[in-house]
Scaffold this active site. Sequence first.
Site, PDB file in Angstrom:
ATOM      1  N   GLY A 114      54.355  40.395  30.694  1.00 46.70           N
ATOM      2  CA  GLY A 114      54.299  41.642  31.456  1.00 46.70           C
ATOM      3  C   GLY A 114      54.622  42.913  30.717  1.00 46.70           C
ATOM      4  N   GLU A 116      56.159  34.712  28.039  1.00 49.20           N
ATOM      5  CA  GLU A 116      54.728  34.500  27.760  1.00 49.20           C
ATOM      6  C   GLU A 116      53.940  35.803  27.817  1.00 49.20           C
ATOM      7  OE1 GLU A 116      53.894  31.377  30.566  1.00 49.20           O
ATOM      8  OE2 GLU A 116      53.944  32.761  32.244  1.00 49.20           O
ATOM      9  N   PRO A 117      54.106  36.621  26.783  1.00 47.50           N
ATOM     10  CA  PRO A 117      53.357  37.872  26.731  1.00 47.50           C
ATOM     11  C   PRO A 117      51.903  37.644  26.350  1.00 47.50           C
ATOM     12  CG  PRO A 117      54.670  37.577  24.738  1.00 47.50           C
ATOM     13  CD  PRO A 117      55.013  36.430  25.642  1.00 47.50           C
ATOM     14  N   ARG A 152      49.183  40.717  26.914  1.00 44.59           N
ATOM     15  CA  ARG A 152      48.699  42.057  26.579  1.00 44.59           C
ATOM     16  C   ARG A 152      49.395  42.640  25.341  1.00 44.59           C
ATOM     17  NH1 ARG A 152      46.665  45.513  30.582  1.00 44.59           N
ATOM     18  NH2 ARG A 152      47.719  44.231  32.130  1.00 44.59           N
ATOM     19  N   ARG A 172      37.719  46.906  32.449  1.00 40.99           N
ATOM     20  CA  ARG A 172      38.989  47.408  32.994  1.00 40.99           C
ATOM     21  C   ARG A 172      38.882  48.809  33.612  1.00 40.99           C
ATOM     22  NH1 ARG A 172      43.241  48.050  30.690  1.00 40.99           N
ATOM     23  NH2 ARG A 172      44.626  47.108  32.224  1.00 40.99           N
ATOM     24  N   TYR A 220      40.076  48.599  37.307  1.00 41.35           N
ATOM     25  CA  TYR A 220      41.437  49.090  37.605  1.00 41.35           C
ATOM     26  C   TYR A 220      41.606  50.585  37.360  1.00 41.35           C
ATOM     27  CZ  TYR A 220      42.184  44.137  36.310  1.00 41.35           C
ATOM     28  OH  TYR A 220      42.109  42.791  36.173  1.00 41.35           O
ATOM     29  N   CYS A 240      23.408  49.609  34.268  1.00 36.07           N
ATOM     30  CA  CYS A 240      22.690  50.272  35.340  1.00 36.07           C
ATOM     31  C   CYS A 240      23.614  50.392  36.534  1.00 36.07           C
ATOM     32  CB  CYS A 240      21.459  49.446  35.664  1.00 36.07           C
ATOM     33  SG  CYS A 240      20.252  50.436  36.465  1.00 36.07           S
ATOM     34  N   GLU A 241      24.610  51.226  36.390  1.00 34.34           N
ATOM     35  CA  GLU A 241      25.636  51.374  37.423  1.00 34.34           C
ATOM     36  C   GLU A 241      26.350  52.701  37.160  1.00 34.34           C
ATOM     37  OE1 GLU A 241      27.132  48.038  38.964  1.00 34.34           O
ATOM     38  OE2 GLU A 241      29.034  48.871  39.623  1.00 34.34           O
ATOM     39  N   TYR A 291      42.377  41.528  27.873  1.00 35.24           N
ATOM     40  CA  TYR A 291      41.581  41.521  29.100  1.00 35.24           C
ATOM     41  C   TYR A 291      40.291  42.326  28.956  1.00 35.24           C
ATOM     42  CZ  TYR A 291      46.144  39.875  30.636  1.00 35.24           C
ATOM     43  OH  TYR A 291      47.332  39.185  30.737  1.00 35.24           O
TER      44      TYR A 291
HETATM   45  N1  LLP Z   1      52.085  34.757  32.599  1.00 35.55           N
HETATM   46  C1  LLP Z   1      51.443  34.713  33.773  1.00 35.55           C
HETATM   47  C2  LLP Z   1      51.742  33.654  34.701  1.00 35.55           C
HETATM   48  C3  LLP Z   1      50.492  35.684  34.079  1.00 35.55           C
HETATM   49  O1  LLP Z   1      49.874  35.641  35.253  1.00 35.55           O
HETATM   50  C4  LLP Z   1      50.207  36.713  33.146  1.00 35.55           C
HETATM   51  C5  LLP Z   1      49.197  37.711  33.425  1.00 35.55           C
HETATM   52  C6  LLP Z   1      50.896  36.697  31.918  1.00 35.55           C
HETATM   53  C7  LLP Z   1      51.830  35.707  31.689  1.00 35.55           C
HETATM   54  C8  LLP Z   1      50.653  37.712  30.847  1.00 35.55           C
HETATM   55  O2  LLP Z   1      50.962  38.988  31.242  1.00 35.55           O
HETATM   56  P1  LLP Z   1      50.859  40.184  30.170  1.00 35.55           P
HETATM   57  O3  LLP Z   1      51.933  39.976  29.132  1.00 35.55           O
HETATM   58  O4  LLP Z   1      49.513  40.127  29.571  1.00 35.55           O
HETATM   59  O5  LLP Z   1      51.083  41.402  30.970  1.00 35.55           O
HETATM   60  N2  LLP Z   1      43.387  41.531  34.103  1.00 35.55           N
HETATM   61  C9  LLP Z   1      44.530  42.417  34.274  1.00 35.55           C
HETATM   62  C10 LLP Z   1      45.814  41.721  33.910  1.00 35.55           C
HETATM   63  C11 LLP Z   1      46.069  40.482  34.712  1.00 35.55           C
HETATM   64  C12 LLP Z   1      47.330  39.813  34.299  1.00 35.55           C
HETATM   65  C13 LLP Z   1      47.379  38.439  34.846  1.00 35.55           C
HETATM   66  N3  LLP Z   1      48.533  37.705  34.495  1.00 35.55           N
HETATM   67  C14 LLP Z   1      44.328  43.637  33.404  1.00 35.55           C
HETATM   68  O6  LLP Z   1      43.296  43.752  32.754  1.00 35.55           O
HETATM   69  O7  LLP Z   1      45.172  44.529  33.374  1.00 35.55           O
END
Ligand code: LLP
Length: 476
Positions: free
Chosen positions: A283, A325-326, A328, A365, A369, A396-397, A425
Amino acid sequence: MVSTPSKITTITTNSGLQYLPKLGGSIKESSPNQELLPLTAKVNNLDHLEIGGWDVPGLVEKFGSPLYIVDEYTLRTACRQYREALKQYYPGESLVLYASKAWNSLAICALCGSEGLGIDVVSGGELYTALQAGVKSEKIYFHGNNKSVAELNLAIETDCIIVVDNWLELETLAALKKEQKEQLQNPTKIMIRLTPGIECHTHEYIRTGHLDSKFGFDPNQLNDVFAFISKQELLSFIGIHAHIGSQIFEIQPHQDLADVMVDAITTASVHNLSIKEINIGGGLGIRYTEADDPPSIETWVQKVSTAMVDACQSKQLPLPKLLCEPGRSIIGPACVTAYTVGSQKQIPEIRTYISVDGGMSDNPRPITYQSVYRAVVANKLSEPSTETVTIAGKHCESGDVLIKNANLPVTQPGDCLVVMTTGAYNYSMASNYNRVPRPAAVLVGNNEVNVILQRETYQDLLNQDILPERITMGVQ
Ligand code: LLP
């Protein structure tokens, strides 16, 4: 971005140079998630952007565009910073998992694996890829709120750790284990995902920790869940997992999470279950624009580690193995997408559109979003940004806009436009909308350029198509 939209700031003396990594030569100290460009980004004597020692317009000339360019140094640095900070600030055992949903492919899984990270997967496809990349199953954690029986069987057979999300899954898993042939009757390791009820200020779509979430067990179900698990000889319970959301800049929600997790240890102990591992999810946010101000990887790890140690000490519990578990913050800042500028349309007193040769199919994205990105013109890096233009994709959007009101130098067709921080992502959510082939990706590092994803061809687009003969015959 997925937190509050960034303000569009017009800096009169700006140019692409403003985005080069802050610390210039001494890049070691920089936290990749606080940079807009990969740590090795430089301007060369052609006034071109260079990444990993490679001239970006030159890479486009050789490999075509759009092109995802992944900087190995930045990716490895993010992995190492997580790993080393955990070692430094958490006195117990620890493991970093790469949340591969951010970008799952053979090379990226293997790179993270080679940095000692485990992998978080959320589907049979991600699991299969991680295994094919050579990651050991004991370091693969399988999440998901609706795993199929086939996926559960694959996880059991390959012996990875299953993060159980709900009752149906738990009961299915117990039943599958009972049906298994003798050789597969070693217990399958499971963790339990809980919904910690923690809100964080991020885009509604990616909040997962609050109670109205499709993921995980409610804390008030834990007693029943633990009672059920304690009777399962073929399931080996190792711990609990929670994830509170993505692109988060605050640290407090993760600190609060420590207390919720430690409460679960107490509940488990009532059922004679010991929690060996606690996974606090991912996160940590990244900087997509200069207005974004995420904490560094080291600060995040330090704060969450301290919160976990304090929470355990306050209940006089031994320290569990700490997992995070990062996704992004590992892959996001390591990659840019290079496009070629094409047509332009000026609408007097309204806006100027500059179109590029990709768009929502390689980066969904912005349209999904309303995420805000920044771009530079890689063949004119130091030219002053004198224009405010809207960068449109080729789909085409009408909503296929990558960046609204981008400040750029005057561009011409053929210029190389680079959108920054596109590692997370983007490829993993890419599509073939309008039958646009997905881009190639190259990895730059070790004085080499390696293609890690081949550009799709028109033939690739037809690979799954079937044309029944009786219809072919009718074509006029
Ligand atoms: N662990 C779990 C259970 C998750 O659901 C996620 C992300 C992560 C770890 C990794 O989170 P991060 O470190 O990447 O923030 N598609 C969206 C993001 C969806 C995130 C889903 N879960 C976007 O493009 O912003």
